[in-house]
Design an enzyme around this catalytic site. Structure first.
Site, PDB file in Angstrom:
ATOM      1  N   SER A  61      70.829  24.014 -14.165  1.00  0.00           N
ATOM      2  CA  SER A  61      72.091  24.607 -14.604  1.00  0.00           C
ATOM      3  C   SER A  61      72.186  24.560 -16.132  1.00  0.00           C
ATOM      4  O   SER A  61      71.274  24.994 -16.815  1.00  0.00           O
ATOM      5  CB  SER A  61      73.263  23.914 -13.891  1.00  0.00           C
ATOM      6  OG  SER A  61      74.446  24.660 -14.022  1.00  0.00           O
ATOM      7  N   ASP A 173      73.081  28.519  -8.757  1.00  0.00           N
ATOM      8  CA  ASP A 173      73.015  27.245  -9.484  1.00  0.00           C
ATOM      9  C   ASP A 173      72.156  26.200  -8.766  1.00  0.00           C
ATOM     10  O   ASP A 173      72.362  25.888  -7.598  1.00  0.00           O
ATOM     11  CB  ASP A 173      74.440  26.715  -9.655  1.00  0.00           C
ATOM     12  CG  ASP A 173      74.549  25.693 -10.763  1.00  0.00           C
ATOM     13  OD1 ASP A 173      73.844  24.674 -10.703  1.00  0.00           O
ATOM     14  OD2 ASP A 173      75.346  25.916 -11.699  1.00  0.00           O
TER      15      ASP A 173
END
Length: 287
Positions: A61, A173
């Protein structure tokens, strides 16, 4: 042999024994945390000031953003400038579809301005990222091919950003499967693992509305999984105390940088790997 040959040979052996070739290679994992990611800048600065070499690096991320910049030898001051300028508007554009409201293509533009359009093989430090294949519910290790689409996939917050199509998969993500990507470092050659975990020291608060309930529930699940994943195999676990900062509201980047710096300095006290001169060349010797 001349008289000076043996002293020169002994000096070369001494450098090899105390240098990078015979020490334990160090891997650094940079975890997810949305706008808390500015703390990674402080952590990187503290590691460099302490003379801790990084031989391989991984990111998930927002950690993938920091890892990519660092792996391509962007100076810490420049990484900090990127972090302080970054906000939701600077990395996203309104692009409603059945899979998301926003697109994170602007994040790609930010990265291109710093590192161009590289492949993983071009990195000064070997680099790996983690994303989630939303179609099959599996963890995806990204370590080959173009770097920027991989970063965009790893940072794609589900339900907000459209999934990123990359190499035949729809990516979201990576924090959903491995928020602090330590598992990939030893296969990359690391013998010592440092983890920068932006969520470990979080203190939860009573939710005010349904959005807070959803966010807390998601973070609780991710944090519990991360605790299990980092319980073994991590030699230095850095957990800045960032509870006073919002994960989804920017504006306190400078303080986050300081918090990451101070937390890393504290963690390094009394912990010293074998040092080598500062630099960012990984164990593969790529220049």
């Amino acid at each position: 042999m001349t008289d000076g040959t043996i002293p020169r040979w002994r000096e070369r052996v001494r450098r090899l024994v105390h240098g990078r070739r015979l020490r334990r290679p160090i891997g650094l994992a940079l975890g997810g945390g949305a706008t808390l990611g500015a703390a990674h800048v402080g952590a990187l600065r503290a590691l460099e000031e302490a003379g801790v070499p990084v031989d391989v690096v991984s990111g998930t991320s927002i950690g993938a953003v920091a890892a990519a910049l660092y792996a391509f030898a962007v100076p810490i001051d420049d990484i900090e400038a990127v972090a302080l300028d970054m906000n939701w508007l600077s990395i996203s554009s309104f692009a409603p579809s059945r899979l998301g409201l926003l697109a994170n293509r602007r994040l790609g533009d930010v990265l291109r301005a710093e590192i161009g359009e590289p492949d993983f093989a071009d990195a000064r430090i070997p680099l790996t990222m983690i994303a989630t294949d939303v179609s099959h519910g599996r963890r995806v290790v990204l370590d080959a091919g173009p770097v920027i689409p991989a970063v965009m996939g790893s940072t794609c917050v589900p339900g907000i950003f459209q999934p990123v199509e990359h190499d035949g998969a729809l990516l979201i993500d990576g924090g959903l499967v491995e928020n602090v990507p330590t598992s990939v470092l030893r296969p990359m050659g690391a013998r010592t693992v440092i983890a920068i975990d932006l969520n470990a020291a979080r203190e939860f608060q009573e939710p005010d509305d349904v959005i807070d309930v959803i966010l807390n529930a998601t973070d609780i699940a991710i944090n519990n999984a991360t605790h299990l994943q980092t319980r073994r195999g991590v030699d230095l676990h850095v957990a800045p105390r960032l509870s006073s900062h919002s994960r989804f509201r920017s504006g306190r980047g400078a303080q986050l940088v300081r918090d990451g710096y101070e937390a890393t300095r504290r963690a390094l006290r009394g912990w010293r790997p074998v040092r080598r001169p500062a630099g960012r060349d990984g164990p593969s010797g790529r220049q």
